[in-house]
Design an enzyme around this catalytic site. Structure first.
Site, PDB file in Angstrom:
ATOM      1  CG  ASP A 186      -5.678  -6.705  -9.934  1.00 20.29           C
ATOM      2  OD1 ASP A 186      -6.844  -6.723 -10.384  1.00 20.29           O
ATOM      3  OD2 ASP A 186      -5.379  -6.191  -8.857  1.00 20.29           O
ATOM      4  CG  HIS A 219      -8.728   2.834  -7.688  1.00 16.47           C
ATOM      5  ND1 HIS A 219      -8.588   2.908  -6.327  1.00 16.47           N
ATOM      6  CD2 HIS A 219      -7.670   2.094  -8.138  1.00 16.47           C
ATOM      7  CE1 HIS A 219      -7.506   2.244  -5.950  1.00 16.47           C
ATOM      8  NE2 HIS A 219      -6.941   1.744  -7.030  1.00 16.47           N
ATOM      9  CD  GLU A 236      -6.312  -2.416  -4.916  1.00 20.32           C
ATOM     10  OE1 GLU A 236      -5.535  -1.463  -4.832  1.00 20.32           O
ATOM     11  OE2 GLU A 236      -6.303  -3.232  -5.875  1.00 20.32           O
ATOM     12  CD  GLU A 281      -9.024  -5.674  -7.829  1.00 21.94           C
ATOM     13  OE1 GLU A 281      -8.883  -6.471  -8.803  1.00 21.94           O
ATOM     14  OE2 GLU A 281      -8.064  -5.136  -7.261  1.00 21.94           O
ATOM     15  CG  ASP A 301      -5.466  -7.082  -5.417  1.00 22.75           C
ATOM     16  OD1 ASP A 301      -4.769  -8.030  -5.028  1.00 22.75           O
ATOM     17  OD2 ASP A 301      -5.007  -6.112  -6.044  1.00 22.75           O
ATOM     18  NE  ARG A 334      -3.840   0.304  -0.824  1.00 21.84           N
ATOM     19  CZ  ARG A 334      -4.207  -0.015  -2.054  1.00 21.84           C
ATOM     20  NH1 ARG A 334      -3.291  -0.233  -2.979  1.00 21.84           N
ATOM     21  NH2 ARG A 334      -5.486  -0.168  -2.365  1.00 21.84           N
ATOM     22  CD  GLN A 390       0.433  -0.956  -3.889  1.00 16.73           C
ATOM     23  OE1 GLN A 390      -0.392  -1.139  -3.007  1.00 16.73           O
ATOM     24  NE2 GLN A 390       0.092  -0.634  -5.111  1.00 16.73           N
ATOM     25  CE  LYS A 437      -2.063  -4.033  -5.274  1.00 21.39           C
ATOM     26  NZ  LYS A 437      -3.461  -3.595  -5.127  1.00 21.39           N
ATOM     27  CB  THR A 479      -5.933 -12.327  -4.706  1.00 19.16           C
ATOM     28  OG1 THR A 479      -4.790 -11.477  -4.854  1.00 19.16           O
ATOM     29  CG2 THR A 479      -7.101 -11.740  -5.489  1.00 19.16           C
ATOM     30  CD  GLU A 501     -10.055   4.729  -4.287  1.00 21.97           C
ATOM     31  OE1 GLU A 501     -10.619   5.435  -5.131  1.00 21.97           O
ATOM     32  OE2 GLU A 501     -10.166   3.484  -4.242  1.00 21.97           O
TER      33      GLU A 501
END
Length: 410
Positions: free
Chosen positions: A119, A126, A192, A194, A226, A230, A233, A246, A250, A351
């Site tokens: 990934d 971002h 996420e 993607e 994904d 947080r 992580q 993660k 996915t 974000e």
């Protein structure tokens, strides 16, 4: 006047799934085992059955429970099968010779057997946003970011097909002010948005793939969510990067859109400064003009544009192999979060909420991160030969954390 052949499939002409698209999937019905089909309008053309009846030479590739045999046959065969599928769907002589199955009657499966999964972190917007959130007093981008496509190696075994529910992960969490970590469900569960790239070529260990070999190496693209924890992580990722934050899931689209369907979506990359090293150089348009919608519980909360990505998929592929790393049919790599320069173009809730300090709205509720029961749908579209084409969707609903082990219960 258009010279394009017109499909005989009712209501498919002019749709987002006309014959200029024809994405592949692996599907089954109540009375058929998984095999390969292509989408046309709101139906699936049973390519496995068609090959068995009309092209037995292609049957081993198409009457198969995964796309891997077809992908391994190489780019010349990819083009031949796409041309044959187009003929089946535009020549009325084939109307009574092929089987169309309504989408409502099929079960869609993971479309290919996944090899390795990498990934990337290819969006400058971002990466800049994340840097500003976590390093407000430092540089938003690390010194290496504009010189190479940064990536981590993911967990191939936790890639699931769209529609698969996702359990909220549990793990160690430690806020900056906490004296020690605690164990429990993630409190900052994120997405996420993607784009993923499916490798259809074997490259032995010790060889490299040039950017110019992208279209003969990558079979097609999928949407990707994904899912990201947080808080897990943030505590685990120093110094080696993402792991449990993660690896719990996915999600990818059930549909793999061939690169040939995206020729009209090719676009120039944003300016890359400083100039990239020779192995990353490309000629001609190397980005893709693909639009993404992020929907939560029926409300569109963001519209990330893939056209804004800094690193191209061909550059990611070249970097993946520049050290001599091998490729296998079914290897998969993703772009990293797609985000644009505007707030409504941010492809993650990290974000959108600016690290949990601001809210976004879904279904009339103010939110920061995901709650149990939330359903997230990512939808993708792009310019095609006859209008906009659909790249399918990536859907997933959040379920509560799986029950704890006995030794975890105090």
């Amino acid at each position: 006047m258009s010279t394009h052949p017109v499909t005989w499939v009712e209501a498919a002409a002019g749709s987002a799934y006309d014959v200029d698209n024809l994405p592949y999937a692996v599907f089954s019905t109540e009375d058929t085992a998984p095999r390969i089909g292509v989408r046309i309008g709101d139906h699936v053309l049973d390519l496995g059955a068609a090959a068995t009846a009309l092209r037995p030479d292609l049957a081993p590739l198409l009457d198969a429970p995964a796309l891997n045999p077809l992908m391994a046959a190489g780019a010349t065969v990819w083009a031949e099968v796409r041309s044959w599928a187009t003929e089946l769907l535009t020549d009325t002589a084939h109307r009574d010779r092929v089987r169309l199955v309504p989408l409502a009657d099929v079960t869609l499966h993971l479309p290919f057997e996944v090899g390795d999964y990498v990934d990337y972190y290819a969006s400058v917007d971002h990466a800049t946003n994340v840097g500003r959130i976590f390093r407000p007093d430092g540089d938003a981008l690390m010194p290496n970011w504009r010189h190479l496509p940064v990536a981590y190696h993911g967990r191939a075994g936790s890639i699931v097909v769209s529609g698969t529910p996702v359990h909220r992960p549990a793990g160690q969490r430690k806020a900056p002010a906490d004296p020690a970590p605690t164990f429990g469900p993630s409190l900052r569960l994120d997405i996420e948005a993607e784009l993923g790239f499916v490798v259809g070529r074997t490259v032995p260990l010790g060889q490299r793939v040039a950017t110019s070999e992208f279209t003969e190496t990558v079979f097609g693209v999928t949407g990707v969510n994904d899912w990201s924890s947080r808080d897990i992580q943030a505590w685990e990722y120093v110094p080696l990067g993402p792991n449990l934050g993660k690896s719990f899931a996915t999600s990818i689209s059930a549909w793999v859109t061939p690169l040939a369907a995206l020729e009209h979506a090719r676009t120039e990359l944003p300016s890359q400064e400083p100039a990239v090293l020779p192995y990353l150089r490309e000629e001609g348009p190397s980005g893709y003009d693909i639009d993404v919608e992020v929907e939560v519980n029926g409300t569109v909360v963001a519209r990330p544009p893939y056209a804004s990505m800094y690193w191209s998929p061909a550059q990611m592929l070249a970097h993946l192999t520049v050290n001599g790393a091998s490729l296998r049919v079914g290897d998969f790599y993703a772009s990293g979060t797609i985000s644009g320069p505007e707030k409504h173009q941010r492809g993650s809730f990290l974000e959108l909420s600016w690290g949990g300090k601001e809210t976004w709205t879904a279904g009339g509720e103010e939110r920061t991160f995901l709650e149990d029961g939330d359903e997230v749908v990512l939808r993708y579209s792009a310019p095609g030969a006859r209008g906009r084409i659909g790249l399918g969707e990536v859907r997933g609903r959040i379920l509560p954390t799986i029950r704890p082990l006995p030794e975890e219960v105090e």
